[in-house]
Scaffold this active site. Structure first.
Site, PDB file in Angstrom:
ATOM      1  N   TRP A 102      -6.131   0.264   6.470  1.00  0.00           N
ATOM      2  CA  TRP A 102      -7.027  -0.737   5.885  1.00  0.00           C
ATOM      3  C   TRP A 102      -7.583  -0.287   4.546  1.00  0.00           C
ATOM      4  O   TRP A 102      -7.761  -1.095   3.633  1.00  0.00           O
ATOM      5  CB  TRP A 102      -8.137  -1.091   6.874  1.00  0.00           C
ATOM      6  CG  TRP A 102      -7.577  -1.744   8.099  1.00  0.00           C
ATOM      7  CD1 TRP A 102      -7.458  -1.210   9.346  1.00  0.00           C
ATOM      8  CD2 TRP A 102      -6.964  -3.044   8.165  1.00  0.00           C
ATOM      9  NE1 TRP A 102      -6.829  -2.089  10.186  1.00  0.00           N
ATOM     10  CE2 TRP A 102      -6.514  -3.224   9.491  1.00  0.00           C
ATOM     11  CE3 TRP A 102      -6.758  -4.060   7.231  1.00  0.00           C
ATOM     12  CZ2 TRP A 102      -5.874  -4.386   9.915  1.00  0.00           C
ATOM     13  CZ3 TRP A 102      -6.123  -5.233   7.650  1.00  0.00           C
ATOM     14  CH2 TRP A 102      -5.692  -5.382   8.974  1.00  0.00           C
ATOM     15  N   ASP A 172     -16.220  -0.828   4.188  1.00  0.00           N
ATOM     16  CA  ASP A 172     -15.665  -1.779   5.144  1.00  0.00           C
ATOM     17  C   ASP A 172     -16.025  -1.253   6.530  1.00  0.00           C
ATOM     18  O   ASP A 172     -15.484  -0.246   6.988  1.00  0.00           O
ATOM     19  CB  ASP A 172     -14.145  -1.855   4.971  1.00  0.00           C
ATOM     20  CG  ASP A 172     -13.462  -2.723   6.026  1.00  0.00           C
ATOM     21  OD1 ASP A 172     -14.160  -3.305   6.876  1.00  0.00           O
ATOM     22  OD2 ASP A 172     -12.215  -2.802   5.995  1.00  0.00           O
ATOM     23  N   LYS A 196     -14.895  -7.639  16.025  1.00  0.00           N
ATOM     24  CA  LYS A 196     -14.872  -6.410  16.809  1.00  0.00           C
ATOM     25  C   LYS A 196     -16.173  -6.262  17.597  1.00  0.00           C
ATOM     26  O   LYS A 196     -16.166  -6.181  18.813  1.00  0.00           O
ATOM     27  CB  LYS A 196     -14.695  -5.186  15.911  1.00  0.00           C
ATOM     28  CG  LYS A 196     -13.670  -5.339  14.805  1.00  0.00           C
ATOM     29  CD  LYS A 196     -12.246  -5.214  15.280  1.00  0.00           C
ATOM     30  CE  LYS A 196     -11.297  -5.152  14.088  1.00  0.00           C
ATOM     31  NZ  LYS A 196      -9.894  -5.022  14.479  1.00  0.00           N
TER      32      LYS A 196
END
Length: 359
Positions: A102, A172, A196
């Site tokens: 990511w 992030d 999440k």
């Protein structure tokens, strides 16, 4: 009703109490005769939900007054380009710490916008660790320094964050937001997809420091400016109302559990069960991450052979375990133990791992 142990990496498990509360209000939200999905986003009933979610997040994370909480769309993936469009101006550098796929994707997007550099990377050891602070390479003209707080694919997580003063620290936090206390003041910008720990997919949370909202961003399209959403309390256009409603319910649940400190304590207890099963297996289970970099959210491991991985996952599925397959780029197994995954599920997985090993 079928009961399963949900270890999906995302969208992930939601608290059962939240789902039941949403179910009870689905057809008639607080006497309106309508679902919250049918309410106008300008209505008093919805605006109360919207503002309560903002207030709860500020309370749970002790967010200072000089930060704004925004509800955006496009997931963390849109953030990869949204913040460089505003802050990666000519003559400045976007500096990235690479700890997994990511962070690589975030860097890739920024490269399309301006000059980038890599402050540090753990790619050489297959992202088994978090780079050491002493290895970071900064630049005088850094526009920001970016990191990914938790790495869902490789199962690593920052144990503590660097104190960076020469440029805003951007994070992030999609896969570990609200899983433990943090010092928000270390960051200029925090962003996270909700799917999440915060709720269902569809809403992205951004926590932005006021000084970053005061920059001239006339070159950026209106919808991609943080200013646009800050000035309108994230109501510039129709927001993802049901996702924000669910976010509000999840935040309420976190508060009911005793707040982020209590959530962290339980997350540590859950993860320890599974890591102990790995560490006490005499090498039968091999964890991907180095011990000091282990994630509390995503536990990645392999069995001695690919055939045994397949057997383990096949039997796990029969027993009601869901989402234990590792990411295709790493293989093996992965247990995602996000906030809403109950202790009972982790106990069951620990017991299954021990029994499979001794069969």
């Amino acid at each position: 009703m079928k009961n399963v142990y949900n270890f999906n990496a995302g969208p992930s498990a939601l608290p059962k109490a939240v789902l039941e509360r949403a179910q009870s209000q689905l057809l008639d939200f607080k006497g309106t005769g309508m679902s919250v999905m049918e309410l106008s986003h300008r209505s008093k009933e919805y605006e109360e939900v919207h503002q309560n979610a903002i207030n709860l997040l500020k309370e749970l994370y002790d967010i200072p007054e000089n930060y704004q909480v925004l509800f955006l769309q496009g997931g963390a993936s849109l953030q990869f380009s949204m913040f460089p469009m505003q802050y990666l101006k000519e003559g400045l550098v976007g500096n990235y710490i690479l700890t997994g796929s990511w962070s690589e994707k975030a860097l890739k997007e920024a490269k399309m916008i301006g000059e980038t550099k890599i402050a540090a990377s753990s790619k050489d050891n297959h992202y088994k660790s978090i780079p050491q602070f002493s290895d970071f390479q900064f630049n005088e003209n850094d526009a920001y320094v970016h990191l990914t707080s938790n790495n869902t694919i490789y199962g690593t997580q920052w144990a503590e964050y660097p104190q960076i003063t020469h440029a805003p620290l951007v994070a992030d936090m999609s896969s570990d937001i609200l899983s433990r206390p943090i010092d928000v003041q270390k960051f200029g910008l925090i962003y996270a997809g909700a799917q999440k720990n915060l709720g269902p997919s569809g809403v992205t949370v951004a926590i932005v420091r006021d000084d970053l909202l005061s920059e001239n961003v006339d070159h950026v399209p209106t919808m991609l400016r943080y200013q646009t959403h800050a000035e309108t309390n994230s109501l510039y256009h129709t927001p993802p109302t049901f996702s924000i409603y669910m976010l509000n319910e999840v935040l309420t649940w976190v508060k009911e559990q005793g707040g982020v400190e209590a959530i962290e304590k339980r997350n540590m207890e859950k993860a320890k069960l599974i890591y102990d099963a790995i560490d006490e297996s005499n090498g039968f289970y091999q964890g991907h991450a180095e011990k000091e970099a282990r994630s509390l959210m995503n536990i990645t491991f392999n069995l001695p052979s690919e055939e045994q991985n397949k057997q383990f996952l096949a039997k796990a599925k029969e027993l009601g375990f869901v989402g234990l397959n590792g990411h295709r780029s790493v293989g093996g197994c992965r247990a995602s133990t996000y906030n809403a995954v109950p202790l009972e599920a982790c106990l069951a997985l620990r017991d299954y791992m021990n029994s499979f090993r001794t069969e």
